[in-house]
Design an enzyme around this catalytic site. Structure first.
Site, PDB file in Angstrom:
ATOM      1  N   SER A 189       1.529  -7.421  -0.971  1.00 11.11           N
ATOM      2  CA  SER A 189       2.342  -8.422  -0.273  1.00 11.11           C
ATOM      3  C   SER A 189       1.697  -9.797  -0.215  1.00 11.11           C
ATOM      4  O   SER A 189       2.338 -10.751   0.222  1.00 11.11           O
ATOM      5  CB  SER A 189       2.730  -7.934   1.119  1.00 11.11           C
ATOM      6  OG  SER A 189       1.629  -7.928   1.984  1.00 11.11           O
ATOM      7  N   ASP A 232       0.413  -6.770   4.892  1.00 14.33           N
ATOM      8  CA  ASP A 232      -0.273  -8.060   5.123  1.00 14.33           C
ATOM      9  C   ASP A 232       0.691  -9.175   5.497  1.00 14.33           C
ATOM     10  O   ASP A 232       0.392  -9.997   6.359  1.00 14.33           O
ATOM     11  CB  ASP A 232      -1.062  -8.473   3.868  1.00 14.33           C
ATOM     12  CG  ASP A 232      -2.303  -7.606   3.662  1.00 14.33           C
ATOM     13  OD1 ASP A 232      -2.653  -6.835   4.577  1.00 14.33           O
ATOM     14  OD2 ASP A 232      -2.918  -7.709   2.581  1.00 14.33           O
ATOM     15  N   THR A 269       0.825  -1.214   0.000  1.00 12.30           N
ATOM     16  CA  THR A 269       0.000   0.000   0.000  1.00 12.30           C
ATOM     17  C   THR A 269       0.856   1.259   0.000  1.00 12.30           C
ATOM     18  O   THR A 269       0.491   2.284  -0.577  1.00 12.30           O
ATOM     19  CB  THR A 269      -0.931  -0.019   1.245  1.00 12.30           C
ATOM     20  OG1 THR A 269      -1.768  -1.164   1.138  1.00 12.30           O
ATOM     21  CG2 THR A 269      -1.788   1.221   1.344  1.00 12.30           C
TER      22      THR A 269
HETATM   23  N1  ASP Z   1      -2.807  -5.232   1.086  1.00  6.89           N
HETATM   24  C1  ASP Z   1      -1.631  -4.448   1.329  1.00  6.89           C
HETATM   25  C2  ASP Z   1      -0.391  -5.313   1.133  1.00  6.89           C
HETATM   26  O1  ASP Z   1      -0.020  -6.024   2.004  1.00  6.89           O
HETATM   27  C3  ASP Z   1      -1.701  -3.909   2.701  1.00  6.89           C
HETATM   28  C4  ASP Z   1      -0.644  -2.901   3.011  1.00  6.89           C
HETATM   29  O2  ASP Z   1       0.395  -2.801   2.393  1.00  6.89           O
HETATM   30  O3  ASP Z   1      -0.862  -2.174   3.984  1.00  6.89           O
HETATM   31  O4  ASP Z   1       0.196  -5.236   0.080  1.00  6.89           O
END
Ligand code: ASP
Length: 328
Positions: free
Chosen positions: A56, A90, A12
């Site tokens: 991730s 994640d 993110t």
């Molecule tokens: N869904 C995102 C990831 O892990 C969550 C984040 O980065 O905060 O890529």
């Protein structure tokens, strides 16, 4: 001025809202990520190396292993004081722990992410990167392994967990608490991670599956994992590591087939132990050939077992030696 090498992997922290797709998507390059952090050049000389740009959920243990190799090589460069990895939150704790298992040098590695995208109001990425670079370049962090640095707090890789799906204060180290914090003018450690152990597998060859104990389940997931080629299975038991008794015969057959079975706990903290003597207790699982894990989450127990079995496959048939390594 100290030099910090920043490896970007995505998450993110490097995403922006896409009107057409209706959500955050990978959009920010490694260079732009660093450029968006006010005052970063006053903290350290930063060199950015792009490893990937993915959410991730795309990270795999093999990618984590490759990332570790790249970081260790970079840290061999004499002028590098430390490394930072930008990462999705994640699976951040998994990558941080994999790096920790393989990190022998004194130079700090900080894994950092953000809960808000780069285009969101009050994006937390820039402040988190600033702190991570500050910690990675600090003398205070040397010799203490790998950290997750977010929201001004420093967590040991082994202990940290994502505890909230959206809140910026999501990272916690249940039971132990953070090891330190990063302030405007300094990096403070109030305790040091103890009992770190570093492993040296040539490659990550072992496959380990996690099977969560749930009330009333039987042996079928264990049988599937064995048939499907797992070298190890982590059973995430209840409380002290107890499991439905119907799983025990599956454990026994898995161990006979040369598959290492390690018991962990679904509880947020604490370790499994043979406190009980009823069917399905850890004592019973050990009689069926399983090994007791330690205080790690099931996800981290899995990574540790992968690393250990990759370096020492023979330990799958040596339960007491394997337990000494797993229960720490
Ligand atoms: N869904 C995102 C990831 O892990 C969550 C984040 O980065 O905060 O890529």
């Amino acid at each position: 001025m100290k030099k910090v090498i920043v490896f970007t992997t995505g998450g993110t922290i490097a995403m922006k809202y896409d009107e057409e797709k209706g959500g955050l998507v990978p959009a920010v390059s490694g260079e732009d990520l660093a450029a968006a952090v006010p005052g970063l050049s006053e903290v350290a000389e930063v060199e950015v190396r792009e490893f990937s740009n993915v959410a991730s959920c795309n990270m795999t243990p093999q990618l984590m292993f490759r990332l570790s190799r790249a970081i260790e090589k970079a840290l061999d460069e004499e002028d590098a004081a430390g490394a930072v990895v930008t990462h999705g939150t994640d699976t951040l704790e998994e990558t941080a722990y994999m790096l920790d298992l393989l990190h022998g040098s004194e130079k700090p590695i900080c894994v950092v992410g953000a809960m808000r995208g780069a285009s969101d109001t009050s994006a937390d990425g820039p402040a988190n990167i600033w702190c991570a670079v500050k910690v990675a370049s600090s003398d205070e962090a040397r010799g203490k392994g790998v950290f997750a640095v977010l929201n001004n707090t420093i967590h040991a890789a082994r202990e940290v967990r994502k505890t909230h799906s959206a809140n910026c204060a999501t990272f916690e180290s249940p039971w132990w608490g953070p090891v330190g914090y990063c302030d405007e003018d300094r990096v403070v450690f109030r305790r040091a991670p103890v009992g770190r152990r570093v492993f040296h597998p040539a490659e990550l060859t072992a496959r380990v599956d996690v099977i969560q104990a749930q009330s009333g389940i039987g042996r079928n997931y264990i049988d599937f994992a064995v048939r499907d080629g797992a070298n190890g299975i982590v059973v995430e038991g209840f409380g002290r590591g107890n499991i439905p008794p119907a799983m025990e015969e599956g454990i026994s057959d898995a161990v006979k087939a040369g598959v290492a079975v390690v018991i962990s706990t679904r509880a947020f903290a604490g370790r499994p132990y043979e406190s009980y003597a009823y069917p399905g207790s850890v004592g019973d699982s050990k009689r069926h050939g399983a090994v007791r894990g330690g205080e790690l989450s099931a996800a981290k127990t899995r990574l540790k077992l992968m690393v250990i079995l990759s370096e020492h496959p023979e330990l799958a048939r040596m339960p007491s030696d394997l337990e000494k390594l797993m229960d720490d």
